[in-house]
Enzyme design. Sequence first.
Site, PDB file in Angstrom:
ATOM      1  N   LYS B  79     -15.623-110.949 -33.331  1.00 37.58           N
ATOM      2  CA  LYS B  79     -14.429-111.751 -33.624  1.00 37.58           C
ATOM      3  C   LYS B  79     -14.841-112.970 -34.438  1.00 37.58           C
ATOM      4  O   LYS B  79     -15.871-113.603 -34.118  1.00 37.58           O
ATOM      5  CB  LYS B  79     -13.787-112.153 -32.286  1.00 37.58           C
ATOM      6  CG  LYS B  79     -12.500-112.943 -32.387  1.00 37.58           C
ATOM      7  CD  LYS B  79     -11.946-113.191 -30.975  1.00 37.58           C
ATOM      8  CE  LYS B  79     -10.635-113.953 -31.011  1.00 37.58           C
ATOM      9  NZ  LYS B  79     -10.054-114.130 -29.648  1.00 37.58           N
ATOM     10  N   SER B 154      -5.458-112.859 -28.957  1.00 37.25           N
ATOM     11  CA  SER B 154      -5.889-113.169 -30.309  1.00 37.25           C
ATOM     12  C   SER B 154      -7.045-112.303 -30.811  1.00 37.25           C
ATOM     13  O   SER B 154      -7.390-112.393 -31.988  1.00 37.25           O
ATOM     14  CB  SER B 154      -6.309-114.636 -30.371  1.00 37.25           C
ATOM     15  OG  SER B 154      -7.467-114.862 -29.572  1.00 37.25           O
ATOM     16  N   SER B 178      -6.341-113.266 -24.441  1.00 37.21           N
ATOM     17  CA  SER B 178      -6.701-112.762 -25.775  1.00 37.21           C
ATOM     18  C   SER B 178      -7.649-111.570 -25.773  1.00 37.21           C
ATOM     19  O   SER B 178      -7.849-110.951 -26.816  1.00 37.21           O
ATOM     20  CB  SER B 178      -7.312-113.890 -26.609  1.00 37.21           C
ATOM     21  OG  SER B 178      -6.317-114.813 -26.983  1.00 37.21           O
TER      22      SER B 178
END
Lengths: 63, 464
Positions: B79, B154, B178
């Site tokens: 990420k 997210s 997330s």
Amino acid sequence: MAEPYPAAVFDAAMARAGITLTEAERATLIDVSRHIAASTGRIRTERAVGVEPATLFVPGQRA
Amino acid sequence: MSALPATIADLHRAIAAKSLSPVELAREALARAERLNPTLHAFIRLTPDIALDQARAAEARQMQGALHGPLDGIPVGHKDIFETAGVPTTGHSRVMEHHVPAQDATVVRAWAEAGMVMVGKLATHEFAWGGPSFDLPWPPARNPWDTTRFTAGSSTGTGAAVAAGIVPAGTGSDTGGSIRGPAGLCGLAGIKPTYGLCSRTGVLPLAHSLDTTGPLAWTVEDCALLLQAMAGHDPSDPSSANRPAPDLLAGLGDGVKGLRIGIIRHFHESDLVVTPAVRHGVDHLAEVLEAEGAVLSDVTLPPLMDWNATGWLILMVEALAVHEPWLRTRFRDYGEILRERLALATLVSGADYVQAQRRRRELCAAMAEAMRGCDLLLTAAQASEAPPIDKVSKFASLEAPGLTIPFNLTGQPAMTVCTGFGEGGLPVGAQIIGRPFEDALVLRAGHAFERATSWRQRRPALAA
């Protein structure tokens, strides 16, 4: 649902943060601010004056 | 014959048997990324040179019979809030578009030392909060089960890349859901570990007292392998728990016989009314675990709206503190969603924040009391099947309570597992929650469920 923040309060918060909004953004955010007002009301439960916050957050610690 | 999509456990068996080349595996992952990324936007940057260098090193160890363990030679994505030495780490934001870290985040380094092969950097909501956004330097990731749909956030790119079988695993962060949100909407397993179990050093912060790092993968077993390699004390992270890393693998297959499992029905049946498929998924999870020997009961906690109000006020203020310096100078460089959320955060006063932390302590006490009679808890992981990506409200988290943030407030481990499929063939998921630092028990229950069901056999058509 709670009332939105008064425009004067909203404008003061933006000014303090140094944020300049368009009129459309300002109108949207003032309307949405009712959710912030609802949340700040919800966290204020009746509690003893000495109740500590979870400022030192340790998972599993007992209140 | 292609090796992907596959689980880490299966890939490791093939690598250990020398029937699969880590270099060929890396090339296949890169080729899949090149083919699928124009549709999915899962990656914002591929790192083929690093991937092939790391894969060659893994292959050398393979040939010498000296693999570092079950993750050696396995492709992975990170990420783009996880710092990677010499590779831009942007937070998916124009604000940090040119930021090139000198060092890896601690958990990135841990996975590299375990032999993992970095294929690229994955899309995220802007700074792990603002999305899905269409006005950032990179488009938002799309759901491989239906590319018109949202991945949840997210950890958007991680959810998309793993579900599409481009990589078998990726890093996620979880401040309010997330990891568990994308795991649910993309049909994956994802665990938010106990707060303090995994380092956040080198990970762009969202809200310090809620932030955690963890893995997303296709199976619970893979999550256990990944979490084992990233858990442990890191003196450079002030929140890191100074205790030995637990053994997450030894008891993974021990099943759930005799475990006491509480179902927080009111969270997903009345405080928030989830869709029938999501609700059925929770019931299905409970029934399977009961059939495996667990003892079920219902548990009542304070209303979900209390957890949500407390969590989001804390999150907003802590995020505002992180971004405050840029608000005056870079406000228009943020995307619309994050810009407006940060502006709203300025309305929360210092007294509001402390009251929220006082409420948090009360909620933690209520949770600890509830868990005196339970080893694990269950509830839904999502309100519905994945919505259309262009129909997600900018202020969704304020308009309706979320099912995941309660366990960020308490810091306890919480995992999403895929519990079936609903409207449009879209996956649904439920959460398994444990006591702090009992991550191994959460994984054990999730693994028992996956072993007893066939949901892991179904992949998105796009992943074939």
